[in-house]
Scaffold this active site. Structure first.
Site: not given
Ligand code: ADP
Ligand code: MG
Length: 398
Positions: A87-88, A91, A200
């Site tokens: 993500g932004t 990881k 978002d």
């Molecule tokens: P970002 O702000 O980097 O987008 P996210 O919280 O959306 O962070 O996490 C990035 C990705 O990681 C998500 O799109 C998802 O695919 C995976 N992810 C995030 N949280 C979980 C979780 N609790 N279980 C499984 N996958 C997750």
């Molecule tokens: Mg995200």
């Protein structure tokens, strides 16, 4: 078993420095039924009265119950299995709790670019998540420090919506899609009732597990809002394809309606399997919307002309509404009706989450919603990251 209830919870041994108590979630209030708008909440103040520093250094996190058989530190408690997100802000890893054998997701908070200590965006995300407890909102179990990195420890979800809609093994029935849509709305109704705007909502931030449960995640842009007094916020939020017209028209005073537009986009995407409004920039985003639902007229959105960027972005020509023609091959009449109410130009007339849950699509029209429990038979785990990797592989082969 729940990690928070596991024997290792609160396990801190003597080699652990004070950093390891950074930051430990306070118990969230028990799940509350969402109330229709206007009904006062009984849940008390939304924001903790404790200072940030206090909530980060929660002394209860240090109540040692060490025993020799237990892992020596929180970091040793988790064994990384794979990476599931990029993500932004850092990881996301799938990891296994070596005591309970349960899986968790570890989201690493990127600290490199921070001159002033703990990143304020991460702090906001943690504080928000700590105040939330609902079956359709991702659960933050705890925080962990390992080798100088801070991790958020979440319940693990096998898929995200972007991933699961891109795979072709498992076919969602109309009853499954109705359940996913319902669960998304239930999560949003809860957030809005608690005074939180997500800001978002999109496929990669909506997680689904093999039991067919859906949970809203990624509170990196979320914030508390004043229910009675509207204040000024930034309009540079929500990923372009899911961004509502009022933000594209420059609004800085807005409310939870912005999430409901994104929810309308997701509802359509559930049926078509692809994001429906794919613009390249703010102007082309509006053009794509105009081509589907027509241009905003005074009758459809009286306040449009008062928006900050109206003269800059207003439609040049009149386009009629093609929405029902375009989507009737995928969706039932009641589903079309609901999607159209979510994609209302006028934020004050757009369906709220509670209103959407009362739509005839859920209440009257068959089939009734059914959780997609069959996902358990699906091979592999589908997150946006795997979807991107698969696509790159295919492109290489071509
Ligand atoms: P970002 O702000 O980097 O987008 P996210 O919280 O959306 O962070 O996490 C990035 C990705 O990681 C998500 O799109 C998802 O695919 C995976 N992810 C995030 N949280 C979980 C979780 N609790 N279980 C499984 N996958 C997750
Ligand atoms: Mg995200």
């Amino acid at each position: 078993m729940d990690i928070a209830d596991s024997p290792a919870h609160g396990d801190v041994t003597e080699d652990v420095n004070s950093e390891n108590s950074l930051p430990h979630p306070r118990p969230a209030p028990a799940e509350q039924p969402y109330l229709p708008e206007g009904v006062p909440s009984t849940s008390g103040p939304l924001e903790s009265s404790r200072s940030d520093a206090e909530s980060l250094l929660d002394p209860t996190a240090n109540e040692a119950t060490a025993s020799p058989s237990r892992p020596r530190s929180r970091a040793e408690l988790y064994a990384i299995v794979s990476q599931v997100g990029e993500g932004t802000f850092g990881k996301v890893y799938k990891a296994r709790n070596t005591v309970t054998n349960m899986h968790v997701a570890l989201k690493r908070i990127r600290m490199e670019s921070e001159k002033d200590g703990f990143p304020v965006t991460a702090m906001r995300e943690i504080k928000l998540l700590q105040s939330l407890r609902h079956k359709n909102v991702i659960r933050l179990f705890e925080m962990m420090v390992s080798s100088g990195s801070v991790y958020m420890v979440f319940e693990y979800m096998d898929h995200d919506l972007t991933g699961i809609l891109s795979q072709t093994q498992f076919n969602f029935t109309d009853a499954h899609l109705k359940s996913l849509c319902w669960q998304m709305l239930a999560g949003l109704a809860y957030l809005h009732h608690k005074g939180v705007i997500h800001r978002d909502i999109k496929g990669s931030n909506i997680l689904v597990n093999n039991r067919g449960e859906l949970k809203l995640a990624d509170f990196g842009l979320a914030r508390f809002y004043q229910k009675r007094r509207r204040s000024d916020y930034t309009n540079r939020v929500i990923t372009l394809w899911y961004r509502p017209p009022e933000l594209l028209f420059g609004a800085t005073v807005y409310g939870p309606e912005v999430d409901m537009w994104s929810a309308g986009c997701i509802m359509l995407e559930l049926f078509t399997k692809k994001p429906v409004f794919q613009g390249n920039d703010e102007i082309s985003q509006l053009d794509v919307i105009y081509r589907v639902i027509g241009t905003p007229t005074h009758e459809r959105w009286a306040d449009a002309a008062n928006m900050p960027w109206y003269e800059l972005v207003k439609p040049k020509d009149h386009v009629p509404n093609h929405f029902k023609e375009l989507f009737k091959k995928w969706m039932s009449p009641a589903a079309l009706d609901l999607a159209e109410r979510l994609l209302d130009y006028d934020p004050s007339r757009r369906a709220t989450a509670v209103q959407a849950m009362e739509a005839s699509y859920f209440i009257q029209e068959q089939p009734t919603a059914e959780q997609p429990i069959g996902l358990a038979t699906l091979e592999g785990e589908w997150h946006e990251l795997e979807t991107k990797r698969e696509r790159a592989k295919k492109r290489k082969k071509e």
